[in-house]
Scaffold this motif. Sequence first.
Motif, mmCIF file in Angstrom:
data_model
loop_
_atom_site.group_PDB
_atom_site.id
_atom_site.type_symbol
_atom_site.label_atom_id
_atom_site.label_comp_id
_atom_site.label_asym_id
_atom_site.label_seq_id
_atom_site.Cartn_x
_atom_site.Cartn_y
_atom_site.Cartn_z
ATOM 1 N N MET A 171 0.836 -1.192 0.000
ATOM 2 C CA MET A 171 0.000 0.000 0.000
ATOM 3 C C MET A 171 0.876 1.251 0.000
ATOM 4 O O MET A 171 1.875 1.315 0.694
ATOM 5 C CB MET A 171 -0.926 -0.023 1.219
ATOM 6 N N SER A 172 0.478 2.252 -0.771
ATOM 7 C CA SER A 172 1.264 3.468 -0.889
ATOM 8 C C SER A 172 1.203 4.284 0.394
ATOM 9 O O SER A 172 0.368 4.061 1.267
ATOM 10 C CB SER A 172 0.733 4.317 -2.053
ATOM 11 N N LEU A 173 2.106 5.243 0.503
ATOM 12 C CA LEU A 173 2.102 6.137 1.642
ATOM 13 C C LEU A 173 0.802 6.927 1.681
ATOM 14 O O LEU A 173 0.187 7.216 0.659
ATOM 15 C CB LEU A 173 3.297 7.087 1.560
ATOM 16 N N ALA A 174 0.390 7.304 2.905
ATOM 17 C CA ALA A 174 -0.852 8.041 3.078
ATOM 18 C C ALA A 174 -0.784 9.393 2.384
ATOM 19 O O ALA A 174 0.283 9.989 2.247
ATOM 20 C CB ALA A 174 -1.124 8.216 4.569
ATOM 21 N N PHE A 175 -1.944 9.887 1.954
ATOM 22 C CA PHE A 175 -2.006 11.223 1.359
ATOM 23 C C PHE A 175 -3.134 12.006 2.011
ATOM 24 O O PHE A 175 -3.953 11.458 2.748
ATOM 25 C CB PHE A 175 -2.134 11.152 -0.162
ATOM 26 N N ASP A 176 -3.160 13.325 1.783
ATOM 27 C CA ASP A 176 -4.064 14.162 2.559
ATOM 28 C C ASP A 176 -5.516 13.934 2.131
ATOM 29 O O ASP A 176 -5.800 13.601 0.978
ATOM 30 C CB ASP A 176 -3.682 15.637 2.425
ATOM 31 N N PRO A 177 -6.470 14.104 3.076
ATOM 32 C CA PRO A 177 -7.863 13.816 2.774
ATOM 33 C C PRO A 177 -8.441 14.649 1.629
ATOM 34 O O PRO A 177 -9.277 14.148 0.866
ATOM 35 C CB PRO A 177 -8.568 14.131 4.106
ATOM 36 N N THR A 178 -8.016 15.906 1.493
ATOM 37 C CA THR A 178 -8.548 16.731 0.416
ATOM 38 C C THR A 178 -8.206 16.145 -0.946
ATOM 39 O O THR A 178 -9.055 16.081 -1.848
ATOM 40 C CB THR A 178 -8.012 18.165 0.523
ATOM 41 N N SER A 179 -6.965 15.696 -1.113
ATOM 42 C CA SER A 179 -6.575 15.047 -2.365
ATOM 43 C C SER A 179 -7.358 13.756 -2.573
ATOM 44 O O SER A 179 -7.717 13.402 -3.703
ATOM 45 C CB SER A 179 -5.073 14.750 -2.366
ATOM 46 N N ALA A 180 -7.640 13.056 -1.478
ATOM 47 C CA ALA A 180 -8.428 11.825 -1.569
ATOM 48 C C ALA A 180 -9.844 12.127 -2.043
ATOM 49 O O ALA A 180 -10.402 11.407 -2.879
ATOM 50 C CB ALA A 180 -8.446 11.116 -0.220
ATOM 51 N N TYR A 181 -10.440 13.197 -1.508
ATOM 52 C CA TYR A 181 -11.777 13.597 -1.967
ATOM 53 C C TYR A 181 -11.754 13.967 -3.449
ATOM 54 O O TYR A 181 -12.659 13.604 -4.207
ATOM 55 C CB TYR A 181 -12.297 14.773 -1.147
ATOM 56 N N ASP A 182 -10.726 14.699 -3.876
ATOM 57 C CA ASP A 182 -10.614 15.058 -5.291
ATOM 58 C C ASP A 182 -10.581 13.804 -6.166
ATOM 59 O O ASP A 182 -11.261 13.732 -7.196
ATOM 60 C CB ASP A 182 -9.351 15.885 -5.540
ATOM 61 N N ALA A 183 -9.785 12.834 -5.742
ATOM 62 C CA ALA A 183 -9.676 11.590 -6.506
ATOM 63 C C ALA A 183 -11.005 10.848 -6.526
ATOM 64 O O ALA A 183 -11.429 10.313 -7.567
ATOM 65 C CB ALA A 183 -8.575 10.713 -5.913
ATOM 66 N N ALA A 184 -11.668 10.800 -5.377
ATOM 67 C CA ALA A 184 -12.950 10.104 -5.296
ATOM 68 C C ALA A 184 -13.988 10.747 -6.198
ATOM 69 O O ALA A 184 -14.695 10.067 -6.950
ATOM 70 C CB ALA A 184 -13.433 10.083 -3.853
ATOM 71 N N PHE A 185 -14.094 12.091 -6.143
ATOM 72 C CA PHE A 185 -15.096 12.777 -6.949
ATOM 73 C C PHE A 185 -14.762 12.732 -8.440
ATOM 74 O O PHE A 185 -15.641 12.957 -9.274
ATOM 75 C CB PHE A 185 -15.258 14.223 -6.474
ATOM 76 N N SER A 186 -13.522 12.439 -8.765
ATOM 77 C CA SER A 186 -13.168 12.287 -10.186
ATOM 78 C C SER A 186 -13.527 10.904 -10.705
ATOM 79 O O SER A 186 -13.351 10.628 -11.890
ATOM 80 C CB SER A 186 -11.675 12.551 -10.394
ATOM 81 N N GLY A 187 -14.030 10.042 -9.829
ATOM 82 C CA GLY A 187 -14.530 8.745 -10.274
ATOM 83 C C GLY A 187 -13.710 7.541 -9.864
ATOM 84 O O GLY A 187 -14.045 6.417 -10.228
ATOM 85 N N LYS A 188 -12.644 7.743 -9.093
ATOM 86 C CA LYS A 188 -11.824 6.607 -8.668
ATOM 87 C C LYS A 188 -12.522 5.836 -7.542
ATOM 88 O O LYS A 188 -13.131 6.440 -6.652
ATOM 89 C CB LYS A 188 -10.449 7.084 -8.221
ATOM 90 N N ALA A 189 -12.425 4.532 -7.581
ATOM 91 C CA ALA A 189 -13.078 3.679 -6.586
ATOM 92 C C ALA A 189 -12.574 4.026 -5.190
ATOM 93 O O ALA A 189 -11.369 4.032 -4.942
ATOM 94 C CB ALA A 189 -12.801 2.211 -6.898
ATOM 95 N N THR A 190 -13.523 4.305 -4.283
ATOM 96 C CA THR A 190 -13.172 4.806 -2.960
ATOM 97 C C THR A 190 -14.028 4.138 -1.897
ATOM 98 O O THR A 190 -15.226 3.907 -2.102
ATOM 99 C CB THR A 190 -13.379 6.337 -2.883
ATOM 100 N N GLN A 191 -13.398 3.866 -0.761
ATOM 101 C CA GLN A 191 -14.118 3.356 0.401
ATOM 102 C C GLN A 191 -13.776 4.195 1.626
ATOM 103 O O GLN A 191 -12.698 4.794 1.693
ATOM 104 C CB GLN A 191 -13.764 1.890 0.666
ATOM 105 N N VAL A 192 -14.697 4.219 2.570
ATOM 106 C CA VAL A 192 -14.475 4.893 3.850
ATOM 107 C C VAL A 192 -14.047 3.836 4.864
ATOM 108 O O VAL A 192 -14.697 2.799 5.001
ATOM 109 C CB VAL A 192 -15.743 5.601 4.337
ATOM 110 N N VAL A 193 -12.950 4.109 5.561
ATOM 111 C CA VAL A 193 -12.429 3.189 6.565
ATOM 112 C C VAL A 193 -12.618 3.819 7.939
ATOM 113 O O VAL A 193 -12.144 4.927 8.199
ATOM 114 C CB VAL A 193 -10.938 2.885 6.325
ATOM 115 N N GLY A 194 -13.328 3.107 8.821
ATOM 116 C CA GLY A 194 -13.611 3.624 10.148
ATOM 117 C C GLY A 194 -12.570 3.215 11.172
ATOM 118 O O GLY A 194 -11.604 2.507 10.861
#
Length: 214
Positions: free
Chosen positions: A1-24
């Motif tokens: 697994m790659s190094l962690a990245f900031d949540p804002t970039s993660a949201y950008d990636a998710a809204f661009s259509g990349k498969a995303t899951q929420v981890v609690g």
Amino acid sequence: MSLAFDPTSAYDAAFSGKATQVVGDSGGHEPFEVGVWSSDPDWIDHALFIDPCDGATLDVGCGPGRLVGEIARRDVPAMGIDVSIEAVRQTRFRGADALLGDIFLEIPDEGEWKYALLADGNLGIGGDPSRLLARLREVLSPDGVVIAEVAEHGAGLVREERQLLVEGRLSVAFDWAVVGLDAIEAVAAEGGMRVIGTSSVGGRHTATMIPISP
């Protein structure tokens, strides 16, 4: 697994259509419902969020703008706000105004908004719902209204750290909260708000709140 990245970039990636899951906190995974939030609003969205708004409306955590876009099409003054560049881009593409920013920082027309929407669990933004509601008291007009989506009765108040898992990349943890119907009155009161009604439509629930008079 790659190094962690900031949540804002993660949201950008998710809204661009990349498969995303929420981890609690517990490590459980649930889908990040980009497809739902990117689609046209359904009858439940209309009943709970769109139809009640007949004045200037701020959609907090607007995502791709399905709600604020529809409200704007009804010639009601409306603006979305989100930390994601991609979400703001998509909201503007729908023809609605959108601000790239943080609700806890100064926004245009503070003290003049008639409605503030917290749909799709966005009452949990920042992990402290009472603080968020107290902030919305500053944003709203004196007779303003918050319409917030809440969880089912019995969910209580849960604060946790979450992460986004985007195509194998895990974001840095961020604070979130879940508020149930059974907890919203206490949460609202702590934030200087009063619940004046709740609605349940199609398995989703909202609480309508107004500022408590000084």
